[in-house]
Design an enzyme around this catalytic site. Structure first.
Site, short mmCIF file in Angstrom:
data_model
loop_
_atom_site.label_atom_id
_atom_site.label_comp_id
_atom_site.label_asym_id
_atom_site.label_seq_id
_atom_site.Cartn_x
_atom_site.Cartn_y
_atom_site.Cartn_z
CD GLU A 40 -3.32 -1.05 1.67
OE1 GLU A 40 -3.74 0.06 1.98
OE2 GLU A 40 -3.88 -2.12 1.95
N GLY A 41 1.98 1.16 -0.70
CA GLY A 41 2.93 2.27 -0.79
C GLY A 41 4.06 2.06 0.19
#
Ligand code: COS
Length: 386
Positions: free
Chosen positions: A363-364
């Site tokens: 998620e990054g």
């Protein structure tokens, strides 16, 4: 610490804790060893209304928000990050519909998602588009009343198990990030198949596979938002879901810390339990302090999101980066406190340490989170008086 949870929030936390202790803890080592998706646990979560926490009541959900979802995610993560990843990725996949879906799309999909009848996955990442999310190459070409999808999505959590996929694809390559669009694609659509199951370091109870689109024809009604909004859909979705990754960090750190304390009380060296040595106490003191700081940040950002705040990118990235760095540090130190035993599969902390690593990546990455925070600081600085 008392976080002044409402009665409803305490109920969600207690229920998630009960499921985690009764259903997850007894099988977590086996799920990890066999790299097995937790189908039975997902059924229990569905029966307990856990999939509907963040979905509005008008679509069959419990009408709660990020805070309640974080409480559930934290408790599941305290037991097993593989299980909590399967659960939390369902919310990640649902946010594009919740935030940008048409009324028809919401009515069609959300009640089944809330009931846990249909499982969801989010598909952005590709071989050449990870941190550089705008670099995706999967295309969606308009053809009358349809879009035709071609390309491959990589490392998709819940792939194969999910019934509904929210997918970001390029509709106009000449427009860069503004040429991406978001779609909902159902499992079983001709031209949509799954690639190999990845073998991972940790979170092995969660499934990670490719999505393969070969002339996959979907109705134009499956477009989420407008054409060209795909990058914004993806970014807003990640802003909303990253707080859940923060909650995963708090949960796994708490689980590892509790194991370390339990062990330190029992393990006797030099004639005393090792918890009586200052070297161990100081490690436990740092772990406890860092977990509480991470929890306080995650809860306050979750409450900020639920207040309807407009720009949540910076706060959400801060909670994700801080809590997941804490998770890596605390799980590593839990292994250290437990020494040789911590390193053995007989105890759960080696798994927790392997599992925690993904939180700094998915998620990054935590480097991307710092970029997001940095960009926000630059914007704020531009508004300051000289
Ligand atoms: N909310 C709304 N809009 C946003 C946004 C956000 N959080 N972030 C960016 N945008 C908008 C920008 O305002 C810009 O719009 P304009 O074209 O109108 O100016 C557009 O989107 C492009 O933004 P930017 O130039 O910042 O995009 P970059 O390609 O430089 O990428 C990062 C920015 C690195 C932050 C982005 O690619 C990212 O988040 N990468 C990580 C992706 C990720 O999490 N991958 C994990 C896999 S998904 S589980």
């Amino acid at each position: 610490m008392d976080y002044f949870l409402t009665e409803e929030q305490q109920m969600i936390r207690d229920l998630a804790r009960q499921i985690a202790e009764e259903k997850v803890v007894p099988v977590r080592a086996e799920l990890d060893e066999k790299e097995e998706f937790p189908t039975e646990i997902m059924k229990v979560l569905a029966q307990s209304d856990m999939f509907g926490i963040f979905i509005p009541e008008e679509y069959g959900g419990l009408g709660m928000g990020a805070m309640e979802l974080c409480l559930a995610v934290e408790e599941l993560s305290r037991a097993c990050l593989g299980v909590s990843t399967s659960y939390a990725a369902n919310a990640l996949g649902t946010y594009p519909l919740l935030l940008f879906g048409t009324e028809e799309q919401k009515k069609k999909y959300l009640p089944d998602i809330a009931a846990g009848n249909k499982f969801v996955a989010f598909a952005l990442t590709e071989a050449n588009a990870g941190s550089d999310a705008a670099g995706i190459q999967t295309t969606a070409t308009k053809d009358g009343d349809y879009y035709i999808l071609n390309g491959t999505k990589q490392w998709i959590t819940n792939a194969g198990e999910a019934d509904i996929y929210t997918v970001i694809a390029i509709t106009d390559r000449s427009k860069g990030a503004r040429g991406a669009s978001a779609f909902v694609v159902e499992k079983g659509t001709p031209g949509f198949s799954f690639g190999k199951k990845e073998k991972k370091m940790g979170i092995r109870a969660s499934v990670t596979r490719e999505l393969i689109f070969e002339d996959c024809r979907i109705p134009k009604e499956n477009l989420i938002g407008r054409e060209g909004m795909g990058f914004i859909v993806a970014m807003r979705t990640l802003d909303q879901s990253r707080i859940g990754v923060g909650a995963q960090g708090v949960g796994v750190a708490q689980g590892a810390y509790e194991e370390a304390v339990k062990f330190a009380r029992q393990r006797v060296q030099f004639g005393k339990p090792v918890i009586s040595f200052q070297a161990v106490q100081h490690m436990l003191a740092d772990m406890a302090t860092e977990i509480e700081a991470a929890r306080a940040l995650v809860y306050s950002v979750a409450r900020y999101i639920d207040s309807g705040a407009k720009d949540i990118s910076k706060a959400s990235a801060m909670a994700k980066v801080f809590a997941t760095d804490v998770a890596m540090k605390v799980t590593t130190n839990a292994v250290q406190v437990m020494g040789g035993s911590g390193y053995m599969r007989e105890y759960p902390v080696e798994k927790m340490m392997r599992d925690a690593k993904i939180l700094q990546i998915y998620e990054g990455t935590n480097q991307i989170q710092r970029n997001v925070i940095g960009q926000a600081i630059i914007k704020e600085a531009a508004k300051m008086k000289a």
